[in-house]
Design a protein around this motif. Structure first.
Motif, PDB file in Angstrom:
ATOM      1  N   THR A  56       0.893  -1.195   0.123  1.00 29.32           N
ATOM      2  CA  THR A  56      -0.090   0.075  -0.021  1.00 29.32           C
ATOM      3  C   THR A  56       1.125   1.220   0.062  1.00 29.32           C
ATOM      4  OG1 THR A  56      -1.617  -1.408   1.314  1.00 29.32           O
ATOM      5  CG2 THR A  56      -1.944   1.045   1.149  1.00 29.32           C
ATOM      6  N   ALA A  57       0.621   2.131  -0.870  1.00 28.80           N
ATOM      7  CA  ALA A  57       1.367   3.350  -1.184  1.00 28.80           C
ATOM      8  C   ALA A  57       1.121   4.451  -0.201  1.00 28.80           C
ATOM      9  CB  ALA A  57       1.179   3.949  -2.433  1.00 28.80           C
ATOM     10  N   GLY A  58       1.949   4.339   1.002  1.00 28.36           N
ATOM     11  CA  GLY A  58       1.816   5.385   1.964  1.00 28.36           C
ATOM     12  C   GLY A  58       2.241   7.092   1.591  1.00 28.36           C
ATOM     13  N   PHE A  90       3.043   0.566   6.347  1.00 28.81           N
ATOM     14  CA  PHE A  90       2.074  -0.513   6.884  1.00 28.81           C
ATOM     15  C   PHE A  90       3.015  -1.723   6.949  1.00 28.81           C
ATOM     16  CE2 PHE A  90      -0.439  -4.021   6.550  1.00 28.81           C
ATOM     17  CZ  PHE A  90      -1.635  -3.667   7.397  1.00 28.81           C
ATOM     18  N   VAL A  91       2.917  -2.368   8.142  1.00 29.71           N
ATOM     19  CA  VAL A  91       3.461  -3.563   8.467  1.00 29.71           C
ATOM     20  C   VAL A  91       2.403  -4.263   9.185  1.00 29.71           C
ATOM     21  CG1 VAL A  91       5.177  -4.975   9.665  1.00 29.71           C
ATOM     22  CG2 VAL A  91       5.876  -2.948   8.569  1.00 29.71           C
ATOM     23  N   TYR A  92       2.095  -5.695   8.701  1.00 28.98           N
ATOM     24  CA  TYR A  92       1.364  -6.646   9.417  1.00 28.98           C
ATOM     25  C   TYR A  92       2.276  -7.876   9.841  1.00 28.98           C
ATOM     26  CZ  TYR A  92      -1.409 -10.624  10.486  1.00 28.98           C
ATOM     27  OH  TYR A  92      -1.709 -11.978  11.486  1.00 28.98           O
ATOM     28  N   GLU A  93       2.203  -7.933  11.151  1.00 27.65           N
ATOM     29  CA  GLU A  93       3.054  -9.246  11.470  1.00 27.65           C
ATOM     30  C   GLU A  93       2.357 -10.229  12.450  1.00 27.65           C
ATOM     31  OE1 GLU A  93       6.925  -7.741  12.847  1.00 27.65           O
ATOM     32  OE2 GLU A  93       5.906  -6.411  14.112  1.00 27.65           O
ATOM     33  N   ARG A  94       2.768 -11.352  12.620  1.00 27.40           N
ATOM     34  CA  ARG A  94       2.003 -12.061  13.878  1.00 27.40           C
ATOM     35  C   ARG A  94       2.868 -12.142  14.906  1.00 27.40           C
ATOM     36  NH1 ARG A  94       1.208 -18.174  11.449  1.00 27.40           N
ATOM     37  NH2 ARG A  94       3.245 -17.653  10.399  1.00 27.40           N
ATOM     38  N   ALA A  95       2.175 -11.633  15.997  1.00 28.98           N
ATOM     39  CA  ALA A  95       3.051 -11.530  17.252  1.00 28.98           C
ATOM     40  C   ALA A  95       3.082 -12.929  17.916  1.00 28.98           C
ATOM     41  CB  ALA A  95       2.283 -10.483  18.180  1.00 28.98           C
ATOM     42  N   THR A 135      -3.070   6.293   5.734  1.00 25.73           N
ATOM     43  CA  THR A 135      -2.724   5.152   4.979  1.00 25.73           C
ATOM     44  C   THR A 135      -3.934   4.613   4.270  1.00 25.73           C
ATOM     45  OG1 THR A 135      -0.682   4.568   6.148  1.00 25.73           O
ATOM     46  CG2 THR A 135      -1.422   2.983   4.152  1.00 25.73           C
ATOM     47  N   GLY A 136      -3.961   4.578   3.024  1.00 27.13           N
ATOM     48  CA  GLY A 136      -5.056   3.950   2.379  1.00 27.13           C
ATOM     49  C   GLY A 136      -6.358   4.660   2.598  1.00 27.13           C
ATOM     50  N   THR A 137      -7.433   3.845   2.576  1.00 26.37           N
ATOM     51  CA  THR A 137      -8.745   4.746   2.793  1.00 26.37           C
ATOM     52  C   THR A 137      -8.884   4.775   4.259  1.00 26.37           C
ATOM     53  OG1 THR A 137      -9.414   3.169   0.994  1.00 26.37           O
ATOM     54  CG2 THR A 137     -11.232   4.395   2.293  1.00 26.37           C
ATOM     55  N   HIS A 138      -8.965   6.307   4.511  1.00 28.63           N
ATOM     56  CA  HIS A 138      -9.077   6.754   5.886  1.00 28.63           C
ATOM     57  C   HIS A 138     -10.021   8.313   5.904  1.00 28.63           C
ATOM     58  CE1 HIS A 138      -5.820   9.193   4.149  1.00 28.63           C
ATOM     59  NE2 HIS A 138      -6.024  10.093   5.360  1.00 28.63           N
ATOM     60  N   ILE A 139     -10.058   8.381   7.265  1.00 29.26           N
ATOM     61  CA  ILE A 139     -10.687   9.649   7.432  1.00 29.26           C
ATOM     62  C   ILE A 139      -9.715  10.562   8.248  1.00 29.26           C
ATOM     63  CG2 ILE A 139     -13.094   8.742   7.390  1.00 29.26           C
ATOM     64  CD1 ILE A 139     -11.376   9.831  10.867  1.00 29.26           C
ATOM     65  N   ASP A 140      -9.876  11.904   8.039  1.00 27.14           N
ATOM     66  CA  ASP A 140      -8.918  12.941   8.943  1.00 27.14           C
ATOM     67  C   ASP A 140      -9.633  13.258  10.102  1.00 27.14           C
ATOM     68  OD1 ASP A 140      -7.221  12.734   6.830  1.00 27.14           O
ATOM     69  OD2 ASP A 140      -7.378  14.621   6.135  1.00 27.14           O
ATOM     70  N   ALA A 141      -9.016  13.140  11.309  1.00 29.36           N
ATOM     71  CA  ALA A 141      -9.920  13.842  12.526  1.00 29.36           C
ATOM     72  C   ALA A 141      -9.442  15.221  12.465  1.00 29.36           C
ATOM     73  CB  ALA A 141      -9.681  13.150  13.635  1.00 29.36           C
ATOM     74  N   PRO A 142     -10.121  16.310  12.849  1.00 30.54           N
ATOM     75  CA  PRO A 142      -9.829  17.702  12.763  1.00 30.54           C
ATOM     76  C   PRO A 142      -8.403  17.869  13.355  1.00 30.54           C
ATOM     77  CG  PRO A 142     -12.050  17.695  13.117  1.00 30.54           C
ATOM     78  CD  PRO A 142     -11.818  16.149  13.211  1.00 30.54           C
ATOM     79  N   TYR A 143      -8.322  16.978  14.571  1.00 30.38           N
ATOM     80  CA  TYR A 143      -6.828  16.787  15.213  1.00 30.38           C
ATOM     81  C   TYR A 143      -5.590  16.865  14.191  1.00 30.38           C
ATOM     82  CZ  TYR A 143      -3.216  15.918  18.684  1.00 30.38           C
ATOM     83  OH  TYR A 143      -2.192  15.723  19.389  1.00 30.38           O
ATOM     84  N   HIS A 144      -5.958  16.313  13.150  1.00 24.81           N
ATOM     85  CA  HIS A 144      -4.619  16.098  12.271  1.00 24.81           C
ATOM     86  C   HIS A 144      -4.227  17.411  11.807  1.00 24.81           C
ATOM     87  CE1 HIS A 144      -2.637  14.357   8.769  1.00 24.81           C
ATOM     88  NE2 HIS A 144      -3.406  14.902   8.146  1.00 24.81           N
ATOM     89  N   PHE A 145      -4.811  18.387  11.716  1.00 23.94           N
ATOM     90  CA  PHE A 145      -4.322  19.816  11.311  1.00 23.94           C
ATOM     91  C   PHE A 145      -4.916  20.867  12.231  1.00 23.94           C
ATOM     92  CE2 PHE A 145      -8.862  20.581   9.656  1.00 23.94           C
ATOM     93  CZ  PHE A 145      -9.201  19.187   9.088  1.00 23.94           C
ATOM     94  N   ASP A 187      -2.498   4.497 -10.465  1.00 29.10           N
ATOM     95  CA  ASP A 187      -1.760   3.677  -9.879  1.00 29.10           C
ATOM     96  C   ASP A 187      -1.666   3.661  -8.541  1.00 29.10           C
ATOM     97  OD1 ASP A 187      -0.002   1.511  -9.307  1.00 29.10           O
ATOM     98  OD2 ASP A 187       1.671   2.464 -10.248  1.00 29.10           O
ATOM     99  N   ARG A 188      -2.670   2.968  -7.633  1.00 29.90           N
ATOM    100  CA  ARG A 188      -2.233   3.110  -6.243  1.00 29.90           C
ATOM    101  C   ARG A 188      -1.338   2.539  -5.685  1.00 29.90           C
ATOM    102  NH1 ARG A 188      -7.821   3.453  -7.207  1.00 29.90           N
ATOM    103  NH2 ARG A 188      -7.818   1.477  -7.567  1.00 29.90           N
ATOM    104  N   ARG A 189      -0.384   1.727  -6.342  1.00 35.81           N
ATOM    105  CA  ARG A 189       0.622   1.074  -5.802  1.00 35.81           C
ATOM    106  C   ARG A 189       1.778   1.970  -5.647  1.00 35.81           C
ATOM    107  NH1 ARG A 189      -1.087  -2.814  -2.360  1.00 35.81           N
ATOM    108  NH2 ARG A 189      -2.186  -4.167  -3.373  1.00 35.81           N
ATOM    109  N   ALA A 190       1.610   3.138  -6.279  1.00 32.61           N
ATOM    110  CA  ALA A 190       2.659   4.113  -6.084  1.00 32.61           C
ATOM    111  C   ALA A 190       2.114   5.448  -5.600  1.00 32.61           C
ATOM    112  CB  ALA A 190       3.311   4.372  -7.578  1.00 32.61           C
TER     113      ALA A 190
END
Ligand SMILES: Nc1ccccc1C(=O)C[C@H](N)C(=O)O
Ligand SMILES: [Zn+2]
Ligand SMILES: [Zn+2]
Length: 219
Positions: free
Chosen positions: A26-28, A35-40, A60-70, A125-128
Motif C-alpha cells: 500500500t502506497a503510504g 504499513f506492516v502486519y506481523e504475527r506477534a 494510509t489507504g482509505t482513511h478519515i482525517d480527524a480535525p486534530y490532524h491539522f 496506480d495506487r501502488r505508487a
C-alpha cells in the motif's frame, strides 16, 4: 414467503467495497510510517491461535482525517459523530480536473445527500504514491455547506496540494463542518445515489483512522 435471493444477506443490491487493501505494498505518504502486519504469536508456537499486530500511519489507504490532524484543538477520531459516516451519499465523476471547484459540480445532482464522494480518476496506480493530484479549491467548502454536505470523500490521498503546509482545503472544510474521507477506490463506481458506510475506529487520541468504506446503490 420471501423470494429466493431476497433474504437479508443475499440481496442482489450488494454493498460495494470502496477501500484500498492494506498490505506492505500500500502506497503510504512519502516518509511516513509504512504499513506492516506481523504475527506477534504464531499458531505453531501458541498451539491455539495466530495473533497479529499492525503498524501504520493513520493516513494510509482509505482513511478519515480527524480535525486534530491539522488543528491541535480539533476533535479526535473517537469524538467524531457516527451519523457523518453512515447514510446517503452522492458520487460525482470529475475526470481530468486541474483543481476541483464549484464549476466542476454545477451540473451535478447533489440532491439531499449530506455526503459527497468525488471520483477524479487522478490516482490510477495506487501502488505508487502520486506525483501530483488535483486539489480541492477552498471555496468549495462554503458552497457544499450551504447544500447540507457534511462529508467530502475522494479517491486521492489529500484534499490539498501534496506539498501544502497551510492545508487551505482541510481548514476551509473543517470551518464549514465538513469532514474528510481520503484514499477511496471509485474506479468501479458509477455516478449516482448510494448509501455509504465508512466508520472510523474509536481511537481515543488519534488524528485519523483507517476505515472500511462501502457503498450500496439506492434504488
Ligand atoms: N501523512 C502525512 C505525513 C506528513 C504530512 C502530511 C501527511 C498527510 O497525510 C496529509 C494528508 N493530507 C492527509 O490528511 O492524509
Ligand atoms: Zn489523511
Ligand atoms: Zn487529509
Amino acid at each position: 414467503m420471501e423470494a429466493k435471493g431476497r433474504r437479508a444477506g443475499v440481496n442482489a443490491n450488494k454493498w460495494i467495497d470502496i477501500s484500498q487493501p492494506l498490505d506492505e505494498r500500500t502506497a503510504g505518504w512519502p516518509g511516513d510510517t509504512p504499513f506492516v502486519y506481523e504475527r506477534a504469536w504464531r499458531k505453531e508456537d501458541t498451539g491455539s491461535v495466530n495473533v497479529g499486530r499492525i503498524r501504520m500511519s493513520l493516513h494510509t489507504g482509505t482513511h478519515i482525517d480527524a480535525p486534530y490532524h491539522f488543528d491541535d484543538a480539533g476533535a479526535k477520531a473517537i469524538d467524531l459523530e457516527l451519523d457523518v459516516y453512515l447514510g446517503e451519499a452522492v458520487v460525482v465523476h470529475v475526470p481530468g480536473a486541474r483543481a476541483i471547484g464549484i464549476g466542476d459540480l454545477s451540473g451535478a445532482e447533489l440532491g439531499q445527500a449530506a455526503r459527497l464522494l468525488l471520483r477524479t480518476d487522478a490516482w490510477p496506480d495506487r501502488r505508487a504514491f502520486p506525483a501530483w493530484i488535483p486539489p480541492v479549491e477552498p471555496e468549495l467548502a462554503a458552497y457544499l455547506a450551504v447544500r447540507g454536505v457534511r462529508l467530502l470523500g475522494l479517491d486521492l490521498p489529500s484534499v490539498d496540494p501534496l506539498d501544502s503546509k497551510e492545508l487551505p482545503a482541510h481548514h476551509a472544510l473543517a470551518a464549514h463542518g465538513i469532514h474528510i474521507l481520503e484514499g477511496l477506490v471509485l474506479d468501479h463506481v458509477e455516478p449516482g445515489r448510494y448509501e455509504l458506510a465508512a466508520l472510523p475506529l474509536p481511537l481515543a487520541l488519534a488524528d485519523g483512522s483507517p476505515t472500511r468504506a462501502a457503498l450500496r446503490k439506492l434504488v
